[in-house]
Structure formats: structure tokens, C-alpha cells
Design a protein around this motif. Structure first.
Motif, PDB file in Angstrom:
ATOM      1  N   VAL A   1       0.853  -1.187   0.000  1.00  0.00           N
ATOM      2  CA  VAL A   1       0.000   0.000   0.000  1.00  0.00           C
ATOM      3  C   VAL A   1       0.888   1.235   0.000  1.00  0.00           C
ATOM      4  N   LEU A   2       0.647   2.126  -0.952  1.00  0.00           N
ATOM      5  CA  LEU A   2       1.334   3.411  -1.012  1.00  0.00           C
ATOM      6  C   LEU A   2       0.376   4.491  -0.514  1.00  0.00           C
ATOM      7  N   THR A   3       0.890   5.404   0.301  1.00  0.00           N
ATOM      8  CA  THR A   3       0.068   6.463   0.887  1.00  0.00           C
ATOM      9  C   THR A   3       0.718   7.812   0.609  1.00  0.00           C
ATOM     10  N   LYS A   4      -0.111   8.762   0.132  1.00  0.00           N
ATOM     11  CA  LYS A   4       0.368  10.100  -0.196  1.00  0.00           C
ATOM     12  C   LYS A   4      -0.790  11.073  -0.059  1.00  0.00           C
ATOM     13  N   ASP A   5      -0.573  12.143   0.720  1.00  0.00           N
ATOM     14  CA  ASP A   5      -1.595  13.187   0.850  1.00  0.00           C
ATOM     15  C   ASP A   5      -2.951  12.602   1.239  1.00  0.00           C
ATOM     16  N   ASP A   6      -2.951  11.697   2.197  1.00  0.00           N
ATOM     17  CA  ASP A   6      -4.180  11.083   2.726  1.00  0.00           C
ATOM     18  C   ASP A   6      -4.921  10.213   1.709  1.00  0.00           C
ATOM     19  N   THR A   7      -4.261   9.861   0.613  1.00  0.00           N
ATOM     20  CA  THR A   7      -4.852   8.917  -0.332  1.00  0.00           C
ATOM     21  C   THR A   7      -3.976   7.679  -0.393  1.00  0.00           C
ATOM     22  N   THR A   8      -4.583   6.552  -0.757  1.00  0.00           N
ATOM     23  CA  THR A   8      -3.844   5.297  -0.805  1.00  0.00           C
ATOM     24  C   THR A   8      -4.020   4.620  -2.161  1.00  0.00           C
ATOM     25  N   LEU A   9      -3.023   3.813  -2.491  1.00  0.00           N
ATOM     26  CA  LEU A   9      -3.037   2.981  -3.687  1.00  0.00           C
ATOM     27  C   LEU A   9      -2.640   1.579  -3.256  1.00  0.00           C
TER      28      LEU A   9
ATOM     29  N   PHE B   1      -1.497   6.354 -16.631  1.00  0.00           N
ATOM     30  CA  PHE B   1      -2.771   6.856 -16.129  1.00  0.00           C
ATOM     31  C   PHE B   1      -2.584   7.390 -14.717  1.00  0.00           C
ATOM     32  N   ASP B   2      -3.619   8.078 -14.232  1.00  0.00           N
ATOM     33  CA  ASP B   2      -3.642   8.590 -12.869  1.00  0.00           C
ATOM     34  C   ASP B   2      -4.588   7.727 -12.046  1.00  0.00           C
ATOM     35  N   ALA B   3      -4.108   7.306 -10.878  1.00  0.00           N
ATOM     36  CA  ALA B   3      -4.924   6.499  -9.974  1.00  0.00           C
ATOM     37  C   ALA B   3      -4.905   7.147  -8.591  1.00  0.00           C
ATOM     38  N   ALA B   4      -5.996   7.807  -8.241  1.00  0.00           N
ATOM     39  CA  ALA B   4      -6.133   8.452  -6.933  1.00  0.00           C
ATOM     40  C   ALA B   4      -4.989   9.421  -6.649  1.00  0.00           C
ATOM     41  N   GLY B   5      -4.548  10.127  -7.672  1.00  0.00           N
ATOM     42  CA  GLY B   5      -3.495  11.105  -7.495  1.00  0.00           C
ATOM     43  C   GLY B   5      -2.088  10.569  -7.678  1.00  0.00           C
ATOM     44  N   PHE B   6      -1.969   9.286  -7.945  1.00  0.00           N
ATOM     45  CA  PHE B   6      -0.674   8.667  -8.237  1.00  0.00           C
ATOM     46  C   PHE B   6      -0.519   8.523  -9.750  1.00  0.00           C
ATOM     47  N   SER B   7       0.650   8.857 -10.265  1.00  0.00           N
ATOM     48  CA  SER B   7       0.949   8.655 -11.676  1.00  0.00           C
ATOM     49  C   SER B   7       1.491   7.244 -11.870  1.00  0.00           C
TER      50      SER B   7
END
Length: 211
Positions: free
Chosen positions: A12-20, A94-100
Motif C-alpha cells: 500500500v502506497l500512501t500520499k496526501d491522505d490517499t492510498t493505492l 494513467f492517474d490512480a487516486a493522485g498517483f501517476s
């Protein structure tokens, strides 16, 4: 960005309160909980240790905000879900929840010559983190953090070493390690560092590092 390693290949990657969430597989006991707390999931291929189809199907049915990106072998099993399940192939971005996200690879590592070649994609996230799925494919981009599979019927130490050398990351993190004992994980980490000069970090399930 924070990286949390869960059982086997789940990350799980987490950035700016969003996760991937990447590869919430059936071998990961808390896959359903991880998927319930995200809006974006990436799947590298259709093997059970990387994909829990029941978990994803139930989550897609229950949560209209959830999106899934995966190769055709996975999306065909999951269904379209009003366009929220997207088929990807090497070369896609593509962009997924703010992740490139950049898609690379294409083929699963060879298990045996008698087993037909299978599909597998890898994901380079934010140009920094590379999850290869079940392959030692070397992307044509610089990678800061390389997730390194260390166990499985296809994994081999010599190929792992060549993979790390070729990618030449700033950091390497051991994944796909459920089939190894603690001693086995330590052995792979020791050999990898001796032969590549790059520390192969071993994280406990649920442990987080900041990248």
C-alpha cells in the motif's frame, strides 16, 4: 510517500491522505480491509497470491468510488462494473487516486518450459516505486525504490541479483516472500547486498517506511 508492506506481494502506497493498493491477493489475510480503505487498486496478474477476485468483486459492488486497473486476464474475470475496471497493457500511463502510474513488462516469469507463458504487468508509480509482479522485467526508466520478489516457483537468486543490478535503485525492498522462513529472507537479503551493493530491506507484514 509512505510504503506499507503486507503479506507476500501486497503493498500500500500512501500520499496526501490517499492510498493505492497493489496486488491485494488471497494470501493476504486483511486484503478486504485494505481494499475497503482505498479508492484505487492495481493488480499485476491473475494468480491467487496477487488477486482475491471475490474481495474485489464485492468491493466494486458495494463502493461506486472504487477503481481497479489490471491486465485483461484479471479484468475479464472481474467484469466492467460501469467502466470502473480498466484493462491495462505495457506502455499505458494513467492517474490512480493522485498517483501517476506507468505500465511495464507484459509476461510472467517462466516457471517451467512445460507451462504456457502467462501475462503479468509491472507498475512504476510516481516515477519512483516499481512493483514488478511476478517478473524480473527491467523498465526503461530510473527507479528509486524497487520491490524485489524473493520466493516462488519461478524465483531464482541469480536472476534476482541481475535484476537489482540492472534496475540499480536507490533502495530495494523484499516482497513476494511468504514461502521463505525468516532465515531464508535473511539469506536472500545477505546475498543480494553482497552481490549488488544495494541493501535488500526486509519489512515485517504491516511495517511502513517513508520514501
Amino acid at each position: 510517500m509512505d510504503l506499507t508492506k503486507y503479506t507476500h506481494a501486497t503493498v500500500v502506497l500512501t500520499k496526501d491522505d490517499t492510498t493505492l493498493v497493489i496486488d491485494p491477493g488471497a494470501y493476504t489475510p486483511n486484503s478486504a480491509d485494505l481494499v475497503a480503505r482505498t479508492t484505487a487498486v492495481l493488480v499485476t496478474h491473475d494468480h491467487l497470491d496477487h488477486l482475491d477476485a471475490d474481495v474485489l468483486t464485492a468491493a466494486l459492488d458495494a463502493r461506486p468510488e472504487l477503481r481497479v486497473w489490471a491486465p485483461a486476464s484479471v479484468t475479464e474475470a472481474l467484469g466492467d462494473h460501469d467502466g470502473r475496471v480498466t484493462t491495462v497493457a505495457p506502455g499505458d500511463t494513467f492517474d490512480a487516486a493522485g498517483f501517476s502510474v506507468q505500465v511495464v513488462g507484459g509476461d510472467h516469469a517462466v516457471i517451467h518450459a512445460d507451462i504456457p507463458l502467462m501475462s503479468n504487468v509491472g507498475y512504476v508509480v510516481d516515477g519512483a516505486v516499481y512493483h514488478p509482479g511476478d517478473a524480473y522485467f527491467v523498465p526503461e526508466v530510473a527507479v528509486e525504490t524497487l520491490l524485489v520478489p524473493t520466493s516462488g516457483p519461478w524465483a531464482k537468486l541469480s536472476e534476482l541479483v541481475d535484476f537489482v543490478r540492472a534496475v540499480h535503485p536507490s533502495r530495494a525492498v523484499q516482497i513476494h516472500d511468504l514461502m521463505l522462513s525468516d532465515a531464508g529472507k535473511g539469506s536472500f537479503a545477505q546475498f543480494a547486498q553482497q552481490l549488488t551493493g544495494t541493501e535488500l530491506v526486509t519489512l515485517a507484514d504491516g511495517e511502513t517506511i517513508t520514501l
